[in-house]
Motif scaffolding. Structure first.
Motif, PDB file in Angstrom:
ATOM      1  N   TYR A 130       0.813  -1.215   0.000  1.00  0.00           N
ATOM      2  CA  TYR A 130       0.000   0.000   0.000  1.00  0.00           C
ATOM      3  C   TYR A 130       0.846   1.263   0.000  1.00  0.00           C
ATOM      4  O   TYR A 130       1.958   1.281   0.515  1.00  0.00           O
ATOM      5  CB  TYR A 130      -0.895   0.024   1.245  1.00  0.00           C
ATOM      6  N   TRP A 137      -5.277   4.633   2.108  1.00  0.00           N
ATOM      7  CA  TRP A 137      -4.332   3.594   1.720  1.00  0.00           C
ATOM      8  C   TRP A 137      -4.830   2.947   0.442  1.00  0.00           C
ATOM      9  O   TRP A 137      -5.963   2.481   0.366  1.00  0.00           O
ATOM     10  CB  TRP A 137      -4.177   2.557   2.830  1.00  0.00           C
ATOM     11  N   ILE A 139      -3.814   0.251  -2.900  1.00  0.00           N
ATOM     12  CA  ILE A 139      -2.972  -0.866  -3.344  1.00  0.00           C
ATOM     13  C   ILE A 139      -2.128  -0.394  -4.525  1.00  0.00           C
ATOM     14  O   ILE A 139      -2.674   0.121  -5.502  1.00  0.00           O
ATOM     15  CB  ILE A 139      -3.835  -2.063  -3.783  1.00  0.00           C
TER      16      ILE A 139
END
Length: 173
Positions: A130, A137, A139
């Motif tokens: 992340y 947050w 990916i």
């Protein structure tokens, strides 16, 4: 990292996984897209993503379009993501979690009864890295290690064909 900060981070990462699973199951492709940074490194293996390279970043919009093609033709999916394990090493934030995902094509959409020929199940483990983007947050690197599959795996091809034959043009994300 202080305990309260660590607990908040873990809650935020679990929430990201849950939004991702819910978006897939509801075919809410914008919700899925919102889980990712603008570019993402993906390693989901040749079965899931035959054209992808884990060493090359790709636009997250392209990845979501791939997901649409792969699972958009199923009547139902149910992604269960659990047993989250968070690792923090300086600026590197990673969360690994188990996956059990059922993919279903019903014989009769009016009768939600699924037999063994109507279900393909995939069991694996996600490892996501992340970055903090715009207060959330996101990916930026994702790996899926498929441990096993069961059921009617041919349903994936059938679902892809159903998706491609649909008269509905997918929404861009």
């Amino acid at each position: 990292m202080e305990r309260l900060d660590r607990l908040q981070l873990e809650a935020d990462l679990r929430a990201n996984y849950y939004r991702y699973a819910e978006g897939l199951d509801n075919k809410d492709w914008q919700q899925v897209r919102d889980c990712f940074a603008e570019e993402v490194f993906l390693d989901y293996g040749p079965i899931v993503d035959p054209g992808g390279s884990p060493d090359q970043p790709r636009p997250a919009d392209d990845w979501v379009a791939t997901l649409q093609r792969n699972i958009g033709g199923f009547d139902l999916t149910r992604h269960t993501i659990c047993n989250h394990r968070v690792e923090v090493d300086g600026e590197n934030v990673r969360c690994t979690a188990y996956l059990v995902a059922d993919h279903i094509i019903l014989q009769d959409s009016q009768m939600p009864i699924a037999g063994p020929d109507n279900i393909a199940t995939v069991v694996g483990e996600y490892t996501n890295q992340y970055r903090h983007v715009g207060g959330e947050w996101k990916i930026f690197r994702s790996r899926l290690d498929i441990k096993w599959s069961s059921g009617n795996i041919a349903l994936f091809q059938q679902a892809a064909e159903r998706f491609l034959m649909a008269d509905v043009i997918p929404e861009s994300v």
